[in-house]
Design an enzyme around this catalytic site. Structure first.
Site, PDB file in Angstrom:
ATOM      1  N   ASP A  23     -29.355 -11.662 -57.724  1.00 35.62           N
ATOM      2  CA  ASP A  23     -29.513 -12.982 -57.551  1.00 35.62           C
ATOM      3  C   ASP A  23     -29.149 -13.450 -56.164  1.00 35.62           C
ATOM      4  O   ASP A  23     -28.442 -13.406 -55.516  1.00 35.62           O
ATOM      5  CB  ASP A  23     -28.394 -13.586 -58.261  1.00 35.62           C
ATOM      6  CG  ASP A  23     -28.070 -14.962 -58.222  1.00 35.62           C
ATOM      7  OD1 ASP A  23     -29.103 -15.875 -57.694  1.00 35.62           O
ATOM      8  OD2 ASP A  23     -27.193 -15.716 -59.022  1.00 35.62           O
ATOM      9  N   LYS A  86     -31.885 -20.170 -48.389  1.00 42.66           N
ATOM     10  CA  LYS A  86     -32.860 -20.125 -49.567  1.00 42.66           C
ATOM     11  C   LYS A  86     -33.574 -21.555 -49.550  1.00 42.66           C
ATOM     12  O   LYS A  86     -34.826 -21.733 -49.878  1.00 42.66           O
ATOM     13  CB  LYS A  86     -31.928 -20.056 -50.561  1.00 42.66           C
ATOM     14  CG  LYS A  86     -32.941 -19.777 -52.031  1.00 42.66           C
ATOM     15  CD  LYS A  86     -32.033 -19.590 -53.156  1.00 42.66           C
ATOM     16  CE  LYS A  86     -32.739 -19.471 -54.288  1.00 42.66           C
ATOM     17  NZ  LYS A  86     -31.897 -19.074 -55.631  1.00 42.66           N
ATOM     18  N   GLU A 186     -34.747 -17.759 -62.483  1.00 43.52           N
ATOM     19  CA  GLU A 186     -33.423 -17.682 -62.644  1.00 43.52           C
ATOM     20  C   GLU A 186     -32.848 -18.037 -64.028  1.00 43.52           C
ATOM     21  O   GLU A 186     -32.115 -17.525 -64.906  1.00 43.52           O
ATOM     22  CB  GLU A 186     -32.456 -18.466 -61.686  1.00 43.52           C
ATOM     23  CG  GLU A 186     -32.379 -17.968 -60.660  1.00 43.52           C
ATOM     24  CD  GLU A 186     -32.093 -18.934 -59.263  1.00 43.52           C
ATOM     25  OE1 GLU A 186     -31.841 -20.203 -59.554  1.00 43.52           O
ATOM     26  OE2 GLU A 186     -32.273 -18.568 -57.840  1.00 43.52           O
ATOM     27  N   ASP A 210     -28.115 -25.454 -64.562  1.00 43.86           N
ATOM     28  CA  ASP A 210     -27.919 -24.601 -63.523  1.00 43.86           C
ATOM     29  C   ASP A 210     -27.175 -25.470 -62.163  1.00 43.86           C
ATOM     30  O   ASP A 210     -28.204 -26.091 -61.539  1.00 43.86           O
ATOM     31  CB  ASP A 210     -28.571 -23.580 -62.892  1.00 43.86           C
ATOM     32  CG  ASP A 210     -28.591 -22.603 -61.719  1.00 43.86           C
ATOM     33  OD1 ASP A 210     -27.327 -22.848 -61.360  1.00 43.86           O
ATOM     34  OD2 ASP A 210     -29.133 -21.708 -61.606  1.00 43.86           O
TER      35      ASP A 210
HETATM   36  P1  ADP Z   1     -25.701 -20.555 -55.805  1.00 41.91           P
HETATM   37  O1  ADP Z   1     -26.635 -20.367 -57.267  1.00 41.91           O
HETATM   38  O2  ADP Z   1     -25.789 -22.046 -55.279  1.00 41.91           O
HETATM   39  O3  ADP Z   1     -25.725 -19.600 -55.011  1.00 41.91           O
HETATM   40  P2  ADP Z   1     -23.058 -20.285 -57.200  1.00 41.91           P
HETATM   41  O4  ADP Z   1     -23.657 -20.277 -58.645  1.00 41.91           O
HETATM   42  O5  ADP Z   1     -22.389 -19.173 -56.652  1.00 41.91           O
HETATM   43  O6  ADP Z   1     -24.203 -20.873 -56.152  1.00 41.91           O
HETATM   44  O7  ADP Z   1     -21.999 -21.447 -57.142  1.00 41.91           O
HETATM   45  C1  ADP Z   1     -21.335 -21.823 -56.071  1.00 41.91           C
HETATM   46  C2  ADP Z   1     -20.515 -23.188 -56.392  1.00 41.91           C
HETATM   47  O8  ADP Z   1     -19.733 -23.006 -57.399  1.00 41.91           O
HETATM   48  C3  ADP Z   1     -19.507 -23.467 -55.423  1.00 41.91           C
HETATM   49  O9  ADP Z   1     -19.823 -24.785 -54.965  1.00 41.91           O
HETATM   50  C4  ADP Z   1     -18.296 -23.196 -55.774  1.00 41.91           C
HETATM   51  O10 ADP Z   1     -17.246 -24.011 -55.126  1.00 41.91           O
HETATM   52  C5  ADP Z   1     -18.420 -23.414 -57.131  1.00 41.91           C
HETATM   53  N1  ADP Z   1     -17.382 -22.686 -58.082  1.00 41.91           N
HETATM   54  C6  ADP Z   1     -17.092 -21.563 -58.131  1.00 41.91           C
HETATM   55  N2  ADP Z   1     -15.901 -21.268 -59.012  1.00 41.91           N
HETATM   56  C7  ADP Z   1     -15.477 -22.535 -59.394  1.00 41.91           C
HETATM   57  C8  ADP Z   1     -14.593 -23.033 -60.209  1.00 41.91           C
HETATM   58  N3  ADP Z   1     -13.588 -22.148 -60.821  1.00 41.91           N
HETATM   59  N4  ADP Z   1     -14.571 -24.342 -60.484  1.00 41.91           N
HETATM   60  C9  ADP Z   1     -15.580 -25.049 -59.853  1.00 41.91           C
HETATM   61  N5  ADP Z   1     -16.321 -24.792 -59.226  1.00 41.91           N
HETATM   62  C10 ADP Z   1     -16.414 -23.602 -58.769  1.00 41.91           C
HETATM   63 MG    MG Z   2     -27.500 -19.639 -58.433  1.00 44.82          MG
END
Ligand code: ADP
Ligand code: MG
Length: 618
Positions: A23, A86, A186, A210
């Site tokens: 991912d 990205k 995704e 998402d």
């Molecule tokens: P991406 O797909 O954009 O790479 P992710 O799916 O990894 O991102 O999501 C990252 C986001 O999720 C960040 O903004 C992070 O702060 C948020 N996040 C991670 N854990 C938590 C949580 N426990 N509660 C709320 N938000 C969260």
């Molecule tokens: Mg993602």
């Protein structure tokens, strides 16, 4: 269908090369694989953590570090610390100009190139190169954790990615030394992680919501016969958890009577507060109050206030869901499942908003920031052929071809070709007046058909009688996604046609495939020698046939001496042919050819002048 990789250096083979699922996220990236217990599992290389922040930092020597190590430079060296790359993949400057302010590094718009570049230090990088740095890090972590080389991967992209963004992702993979087996959406990967779509008889319509760090997207998918169709997507590439953090930060600045512009000038303070805001947000996913202090600044937040701060943003995502449903021409009642993806869906308020809108509890028992990588690993496993329950054919394990003169295998679809695929070749007859042509279809890697596996045989009948070499017979192989091979033969001058269907994988076990591949390696050298001899013989025999016919038919244009000398050449070619020596055969064939060439020209001239006589030219 099994995939076998052969190490050409050693000739050894590895049956179960691991294909990882990646991912490649805007905020975080991660890699997963199928463990020996057959379960998808995310990779945590020596406790470095599962999520790798998608951040690349370059030092003065232009050396890159990736992940948490790079994240630390966001405050101290923002100009050389690249995040959210990205968003720039496969994009032109025009695409991103409106948002250029959020990037703390330099995005270059050189008029010569349609795609953006990024400056770090004294060098310019394409988003592909930067993404490749992240992929290299993931590859290295996987190799270290699994103690095996990792060369192949499935990489996920948002469903709304266009062709150039997908191609850019593929190129990044290649640059990182990965053979990208497939680019998967995704939301499709997320569904697979929940086991949706694995049973080909299942028919479902699902919504994948998402919400990541910086982007939001919703996809409506229809799943049928194991095929995932994206009915609609909607979202906002500049909406995500980062906005929640920013809202909290602004709230604290206001509550502490600080001046935003003053705080904004202090990079370190800004970053510290931003990290504190993110920590508060995460804490409020499981508790009701957050209370910390940064120097003199009180960082206090309760759940209710937080929800008020983000309500408008969350409402925006719900509007996007409405629009996606409208585009798909569906109502919420027609959605069978809702899946939550992205770290920000951990926020209970977000979860609740999604549930309220769709009128059903969303699936959330798999980690939302791991679910895409886990699904990618499942897809990789399917491609590796380790799941016989699913027919998701990707490549053909053995070459497919037909028998040509001398019992040689003529490959039409090569081993490892992607399916579905189509290929063809033109053939002709070898004997004057030949009206039938036998077409024998084989599978295997050996040069001689007798060492390969015969799949089928049929006759193309009714070719009009013509001199050898004149008929044009097109043979086409069509291998569809279900592994069914259609062989079609058509004589172009007359249009006579014949077609059969074969299932090449029928009765073919993994062990058989393995053995066939190993045999081909073992016999590679002798096979090549044999092939060269057979080709020389075919050529010699064909020449013999034409030369004998020639002196018979055109004796009137030749002298006694010419005829007798040709016969001498013919005899020595015959002797050479029985000698089984390739070089002698070729030499004698050459001599015969050279000797008779002037006669052939003479006959041709005579034929032309005869033809002219019949015509009146005025
Ligand atoms: P991406 O797909 O954009 O790479 P992710 O799916 O990894 O991102 O999501 C990252 C986001 O999720 C960040 O903004 C992070 O702060 C948020 N996040 C991670 N854990 C938590 C949580 N426990 N509660 C709320 N938000 C969260
Ligand atoms: Mg993602």
């Amino acid at each position: 269908m099994a995939k076998i990789s052969i190490n050409l250096a050693t000739g050894s083979f590895q049956k179960e090369e691991i294909i990882v699922g990646i991912d490649l996220g805007t905020t975080n990236s991660l890699v997963a694989f199928i463990n020996p217990e057959k379960n998808p599992q995310v990779i945590n290389d020596s406790g470095k953590g599962i999520l790798v922040p998608s951040i690349v930092h370059f030092n003065h020597q232009n050396e890159a570090v990736v992940g948490n190590e790079a994240k630390e430079f966001l405050t101290t060296d923002p100009a050389n610390t690249i995040f959210s790359v990205k968003r720039l993949l496969g994009r032109s400057y025009k695409d991103v100009a409106d948002h250029a302010a959020i990037f703390s590094y330099k995005i270059i718009d050189d008029d010569t190139d349609a795609l953006v570049k990024i400056q770090a230090g004294d060098r310019f990088y394409t988003p592909i190169e930067l993404s490749a740095e992240i992929l290299k890090e993931l590859k290295a972590r996987a190799e270290h954790a699994l103690k095996t080389p990792v060369n192949r991967a499935v990489i996920t992209v948002p469903a709304y990615f266009n062709d150039s963004q997908r191609q850019a992702t593929r190129d990044a993979g290649k640059l990182a030394g990965l053979d990208v087996m497939r680019i998967v959406n995704e939301p499709t990967a997320a569904s697979l992680a929940y086991g949706i779509g694995l049973d080909p008889s299942e028919q479902k319509t699902i919504a994948v919501y998402d919400l990541g760090g910086g982007t939001f997207d919703v996809s409506i998918l229809q799943i049928q016969n194991g095929i995932f169709e994206v009915l609609a997507t909607n979202g906002n590439t500049y909406l995500g958890g980062d906005d929640f953090d920013r809202a909290i930060l602004n709230y604290w600045i206001e509550k502490n009577n600080l001046d935003l512009t003053v705080v904004a000038e202090d990079n370190i303070l800004m970053q510290t507060l931003r990290l504190q805001a993110e920590a508060a947000k995460k804490a409020l996913s499981t508790q009701n109050l957050y209370n910390e202090q940064v120097g003199e600044i009180w960082c206090t937040l309760d759940k209710q206030t937080f929800e008020q701060l983000i309500a408008a943003k969350v409402e925006e995502t719900i509007t996007a869901c409405k629009n996606a449903l409208k585009d798909a021409d569906l109502t919420t009642a027609e959605i069978d499942e809702v899946i939550l993806v992205g770290g920000s869906t951990r926020t209970p308020f977000v979860k609740q908003a999604v549930e309220n809108f769709f009128g059903k509890k969303p699936q959330d028992n798999i980690n939302p920031d791991e679910v895409v990588a886990l699904g990618a690993a499942i897809q990789a496993d399917v491609l590796a052929g380790n799941r016989s329950d699913i027919l998701l054919l990707d490549v053909t394990p053995l070459s497919l071809g037909i028998e040509t003169m001398g019992g040689l295998m003529d490959v039409i679809i090569a081993r490892n070709s992607k399916v579905p695929t189509k290929a063809g070749r033109q053939y002709t007859t070898s004997i004057d007046g030949q009206v039938n042509m036998k077409i024998s279809v084989y599978q295997g890697e050996r040069d001689l058909v007798k060492e390969n596996r015969k799949l089928a045989e049929f006759d193309l009948k009714g070719i009009p009688a013509m001199p050898a070499g004149l008929p044009k017979v097109d043979i086409n192989f069509l291998l569809n996604a279900d592994g069914i091979l259609t062989v079609q033969a058509i004589e172009l001058r007359s249009g006579v046609k014949q077609e059969i269907e074969i299932t090449p994988s029928y009765g073919l076990s993994d062990d058989t495939v393995e053995k066939m591949l190993l045999d081909s390696i073992e016999h590679a050298k002798s096979d090549v020698e044999q092939r060269m001899l057979i080709e020389a013989r075919s050529e010699g025999e064909q020449l013999l046939y034409t030369a004998e016919r020639f002196i018979e038919k055109h004796a009137e244009h030749l002298t006694e001496k010419e005829i007798s000398e040709t016969k001498v050449h013919i005899e020595s070619l015959k002797t050479a042919l029985s000698s089984q020596e390739k070089d002698t055969i070729l030499k004698k064939a050459d001599e015969l050819n050279e000797f008779t060439r002037p006669f052939a020209e003479r006959v041709m001239d005579a034929a032309i002048s005869t033809a002219m006589k019949g015509k009146k030219i005025e």
